[in-house]
Design a protein around this motif. Structure first.
Motif, PDB file in Angstrom:
ATOM      1  N   ALA A  75      13.359   1.077   5.985  1.00  0.00           N
ATOM      2  CA  ALA A  75      14.147  -0.495   6.973  1.00  0.00           C
ATOM      3  C   ALA A  75      13.580  -0.885   7.967  1.00  0.00           C
ATOM      4  CB  ALA A  75      15.445  -0.129   6.272  1.00  0.00           C
ATOM      5  N   LYS A  76      13.515  -0.462   8.712  1.00  0.00           N
ATOM      6  CA  LYS A  76      13.103   0.017  10.325  1.00  0.00           C
ATOM      7  C   LYS A  76      11.484  -0.219  10.452  1.00  0.00           C
ATOM      8  CE  LYS A  76      13.905   1.903  14.863  1.00  0.00           C
ATOM      9  NZ  LYS A  76      14.581   2.711  15.536  1.00  0.00           N
ATOM     10  N   VAL A  77      11.321   0.496   9.906  1.00  0.00           N
ATOM     11  CA  VAL A  77       9.715   0.447   9.756  1.00  0.00           C
ATOM     12  C   VAL A  77       9.179  -0.696   9.138  1.00  0.00           C
ATOM     13  CG1 VAL A  77       7.535   0.743   8.815  1.00  0.00           C
ATOM     14  CG2 VAL A  77       8.726   2.559   9.283  1.00  0.00           C
ATOM     15  N   GLY A  78       9.665  -1.309   8.039  1.00  0.00           N
ATOM     16  CA  GLY A  78       9.708  -3.310   7.784  1.00  0.00           C
ATOM     17  C   GLY A  78      10.018  -3.688   8.783  1.00  0.00           C
ATOM     18  N   LEU A  79      11.103  -3.431   9.505  1.00  0.00           N
ATOM     19  CA  LEU A  79      11.742  -4.619  10.879  1.00  0.00           C
ATOM     20  C   LEU A  79      10.661  -4.497  12.173  1.00  0.00           C
ATOM     21  CD1 LEU A  79      13.330  -6.698  11.875  1.00  0.00           C
ATOM     22  CD2 LEU A  79      15.103  -4.818  11.977  1.00  0.00           C
ATOM     23  N   LEU A  80      10.110  -3.068  12.183  1.00  0.00           N
ATOM     24  CA  LEU A  80       9.763  -3.003  13.711  1.00  0.00           C
ATOM     25  C   LEU A  80       7.708  -3.871  13.173  1.00  0.00           C
ATOM     26  CD1 LEU A  80       9.980   0.477  14.209  1.00  0.00           C
ATOM     27  CD2 LEU A  80      10.946  -1.249  15.821  1.00  0.00           C
ATOM     28  N   PHE A  81       6.955  -3.585  12.459  1.00  0.00           N
ATOM     29  CA  PHE A  81       6.123  -4.466  11.615  1.00  0.00           C
ATOM     30  C   PHE A  81       6.650  -6.330  12.332  1.00  0.00           C
ATOM     31  CE2 PHE A  81       4.146  -7.289   8.865  1.00  0.00           C
ATOM     32  CZ  PHE A  81       2.806  -7.152   9.141  1.00  0.00           C
ATOM     33  N   TYR A  82       7.555  -6.455  11.650  1.00  0.00           N
ATOM     34  CA  TYR A  82       7.611  -8.087  12.268  1.00  0.00           C
ATOM     35  C   TYR A  82       7.689  -8.510  14.142  1.00  0.00           C
ATOM     36  CZ  TYR A  82       8.625  -9.437   7.052  1.00  0.00           C
ATOM     37  OH  TYR A  82       8.393  -8.993   6.109  1.00  0.00           O
ATOM     38  N   LEU A  83       8.033  -7.382  14.185  1.00  0.00           N
ATOM     39  CA  LEU A  83       8.009  -6.911  15.534  1.00  0.00           C
ATOM     40  C   LEU A  83       7.100  -6.872  16.619  1.00  0.00           C
ATOM     41  CD1 LEU A  83      11.826  -6.115  16.424  1.00  0.00           C
ATOM     42  CD2 LEU A  83      10.969  -8.689  15.741  1.00  0.00           C
ATOM     43  N   SER A  84       5.994  -6.470  15.497  1.00  0.00           N
ATOM     44  CA  SER A  84       4.367  -6.452  16.407  1.00  0.00           C
ATOM     45  C   SER A  84       5.097  -4.858  17.416  1.00  0.00           C
ATOM     46  CB  SER A  84       4.230  -7.402  17.081  1.00  0.00           C
ATOM     47  OG  SER A  84       3.770  -8.547  16.308  1.00  0.00           O
ATOM     48  N   ARG A  85       6.235  -3.890  16.624  1.00  0.00           N
ATOM     49  CA  ARG A  85       6.513  -3.074  17.830  1.00  0.00           C
ATOM     50  C   ARG A  85       5.772  -1.966  16.831  1.00  0.00           C
ATOM     51  NH1 ARG A  85      12.316  -3.417  19.347  1.00  0.00           N
ATOM     52  NH2 ARG A  85      12.375  -1.862  20.294  1.00  0.00           N
ATOM     53  N   PHE A  86       4.266  -1.493  17.008  1.00  0.00           N
ATOM     54  CA  PHE A  86       3.405  -0.503  16.335  1.00  0.00           C
ATOM     55  C   PHE A  86       4.023   0.541  17.012  1.00  0.00           C
ATOM     56  CE2 PHE A  86       1.138  -5.143  16.042  1.00  0.00           C
ATOM     57  CZ  PHE A  86       1.781  -4.984  14.261  1.00  0.00           C
ATOM     58  N   ASP A  87       3.766   1.000  17.996  1.00  0.00           N
ATOM     59  CA  ASP A  87       4.074   2.126  18.524  1.00  0.00           C
ATOM     60  C   ASP A  87       5.150   3.092  17.780  1.00  0.00           C
ATOM     61  OD1 ASP A  87       1.266   2.434  19.857  1.00  0.00           O
ATOM     62  OD2 ASP A  87       2.465   2.257  21.882  1.00  0.00           O
ATOM     63  N   GLU A  88       6.420   2.016  17.874  1.00  0.00           N
ATOM     64  CA  GLU A  88       7.489   2.711  17.173  1.00  0.00           C
ATOM     65  C   GLU A  88       7.877   2.482  15.532  1.00  0.00           C
ATOM     66  OE1 GLU A  88      11.395   0.828  18.964  1.00  0.00           O
ATOM     67  OE2 GLU A  88       9.613  -0.472  19.844  1.00  0.00           O
ATOM     68  N   LEU A  89       6.914   1.235  14.954  1.00  0.00           N
ATOM     69  CA  LEU A  89       6.450   1.886  13.623  1.00  0.00           C
ATOM     70  C   LEU A  89       5.741   2.947  13.159  1.00  0.00           C
ATOM     71  CD1 LEU A  89       5.174  -1.415  11.430  1.00  0.00           C
ATOM     72  CD2 LEU A  89       4.764   0.904  11.737  1.00  0.00           C
ATOM     73  N   PHE A  90       4.743   3.054  13.994  1.00  0.00           N
ATOM     74  CA  PHE A  90       3.776   4.685  13.109  1.00  0.00           C
ATOM     75  C   PHE A  90       4.756   5.904  13.664  1.00  0.00           C
ATOM     76  CE2 PHE A  90       0.317   1.739  14.485  1.00  0.00           C
ATOM     77  CZ  PHE A  90       0.275   1.859  12.842  1.00  0.00           C
ATOM     78  N   GLU A  91       5.761   5.883  15.163  1.00  0.00           N
ATOM     79  CA  GLU A  91       6.389   7.119  15.140  1.00  0.00           C
ATOM     80  C   GLU A  91       7.995   7.079  14.036  1.00  0.00           C
ATOM     81  OE1 GLU A  91       8.215  10.839  16.332  1.00  0.00           O
ATOM     82  OE2 GLU A  91       6.642   9.704  16.362  1.00  0.00           O
ATOM     83  N   CYS A  92       8.325   6.121  13.501  1.00  0.00           N
ATOM     84  CA  CYS A  92       9.093   6.273  12.715  1.00  0.00           C
ATOM     85  C   CYS A  92       8.527   6.325  10.965  1.00  0.00           C
ATOM     86  CB  CYS A  92      10.111   4.962  12.031  1.00  0.00           C
ATOM     87  SG  CYS A  92      10.961   4.379  13.259  1.00  0.00           S
ATOM     88  N   ALA A  93       7.482   5.448  10.898  1.00  0.00           N
ATOM     89  CA  ALA A  93       6.415   6.356   9.617  1.00  0.00           C
ATOM     90  C   ALA A  93       6.720   7.633   9.451  1.00  0.00           C
ATOM     91  CB  ALA A  93       5.615   5.408   9.619  1.00  0.00           C
ATOM     92  N   ARG A  94       5.686   8.770  11.264  1.00  0.00           N
ATOM     93  CA  ARG A  94       5.635   9.172  10.661  1.00  0.00           C
ATOM     94  C   ARG A  94       6.979  10.286  10.579  1.00  0.00           C
ATOM     95  NH1 ARG A  94       6.261  14.213  13.543  1.00  0.00           N
ATOM     96  NH2 ARG A  94       7.527  12.763  15.150  1.00  0.00           N
ATOM     97  N   VAL A  95       8.201   9.837  10.777  1.00  0.00           N
ATOM     98  CA  VAL A  95       9.327  10.930  10.408  1.00  0.00           C
ATOM     99  C   VAL A  95       9.433  10.547   8.913  1.00  0.00           C
ATOM    100  CG1 VAL A  95      12.225  11.420  10.702  1.00  0.00           C
ATOM    101  CG2 VAL A  95      10.468  11.109  12.659  1.00  0.00           C
ATOM    102  N   ALA A  96       9.457   9.798   8.344  1.00  0.00           N
ATOM    103  CA  ALA A  96       9.867   9.198   7.353  1.00  0.00           C
ATOM    104  C   ALA A  96       8.847   9.841   6.380  1.00  0.00           C
ATOM    105  CB  ALA A  96      10.012   7.821   6.652  1.00  0.00           C
ATOM    106  N   GLN A  97       7.544   9.346   6.461  1.00  0.00           N
ATOM    107  CA  GLN A  97       6.366  10.274   5.769  1.00  0.00           C
ATOM    108  C   GLN A  97       6.844  12.168   5.157  1.00  0.00           C
ATOM    109  OE1 GLN A  97       2.524   9.460   6.731  1.00  0.00           O
ATOM    110  NE2 GLN A  97       1.589  10.868   5.119  1.00  0.00           N
ATOM    111  N   GLY A  98       7.213  11.982   6.532  1.00  0.00           N
ATOM    112  CA  GLY A  98       7.792  14.091   6.151  1.00  0.00           C
ATOM    113  C   GLY A  98       8.565  14.037   5.868  1.00  0.00           C
ATOM    114  N   ILE A  99      10.195  12.880   6.008  1.00  0.00           N
ATOM    115  CA  ILE A  99      11.119  13.373   4.724  1.00  0.00           C
ATOM    116  C   ILE A  99      10.566  12.564   3.098  1.00  0.00           C
ATOM    117  CG2 ILE A  99      12.882  12.088   4.543  1.00  0.00           C
ATOM    118  CD1 ILE A  99      13.297  11.720   7.174  1.00  0.00           C
ATOM    119  N   PHE A 100      10.046  12.298   2.682  1.00  0.00           N
ATOM    120  CA  PHE A 100       9.571  11.758   2.205  1.00  0.00           C
ATOM    121  C   PHE A 100       8.246  12.815   0.859  1.00  0.00           C
ATOM    122  CE2 PHE A 100      10.173   6.504   2.728  1.00  0.00           C
ATOM    123  CZ  PHE A 100      11.483   7.541   2.924  1.00  0.00           C
ATOM    124  N   GLU A 101       7.416  13.650   1.464  1.00  0.00           N
ATOM    125  CA  GLU A 101       6.897  14.554   1.071  1.00  0.00           C
ATOM    126  C   GLU A 101       7.892  15.426   0.817  1.00  0.00           C
ATOM    127  OE1 GLU A 101       3.884  14.712   4.092  1.00  0.00           O
ATOM    128  OE2 GLU A 101       2.585  12.981   3.594  1.00  0.00           O
TER     129      GLU A 101
END
Length: 160
Positions: free
Chosen positions: A108-134
């Motif tokens: 959910a946070k990744v989606g919000l960070l996208f709208y805010l164009s905060r890509f460094d944070e977005l990619f860090e959140c996505a990295r952690v989430a991806q590890g969890i989901f995998e």
């Protein structure tokens, strides 16, 4: 959704009928449905979610409730408030050891960070989430995450 199918956000959770969690889940669903129809009706639901989050006896229910409030704030374009609630929900879910809910809140946070164009944070959140989901084999969540990442990469190519 099929009759016996669990909602996406509650897979492998500690949901049990008749607990304090039941109203939190119902409220989270009501926020999602209301936001699609009439965002102005979200304000009293935010108050309910935050009241439930402050009074729930367990961290898991508080996490579900505060994430629901974050979702409502996001629908109302109150982005700072939404991020604060997502961060609180992540902390609560981490304290319970429920990595799946941590991942879903990060999504959910990744989606919000996208709208805010905060890509460094977005990619860090996505990295952690991806590890969890995998780790959990959650293909549906991975697919949603990959769509968000694809959109972020496209925006970076187009605007940077």
């Amino acid at each position: 959704m099929k009759q016996n199918e669990e909602p996406f956000m509650m897979k492998e959770s500690r949901y049990t009928e008749g607990t304090v969690l039941s109203p939190a889940l119902e409220l989270a669903e009501k926020i999602k449905q209301t936001g699609r129809r009439s965002p102005q009706d979200l304000i009293p639901l935010i108050d309910q979610a935050e009241e439930l989050a402050s009074s729930a006896p367990d961290a898991f229910t508080r996490g579900v409730s505060i994430r629901a409030a974050g979702n409502a704030h996001q629908l109302l374009n109150n982005f700072t408030a939404a991020l604060e609630r997502y961060d609180t929900a992540i902390e609560l879910f981490e304290s319970t050891g429920d990595k799946g809910q941590v991942g879903r809140t990060l999504l959910a946070k990744v989606g919000l960070l996208f709208y805010l164009s905060r890509f460094d944070e977005l990619f860090e959140c996505a990295r952690v989430a991806q590890g969890i989901f995998e780790d959990q084999g959650d293909e549906a969540a991975l697919a949603r995450l990959r769509v968000n990442l694809g959109n972020a990469y496209q925006r970076l190519d187009r605007y940077h």
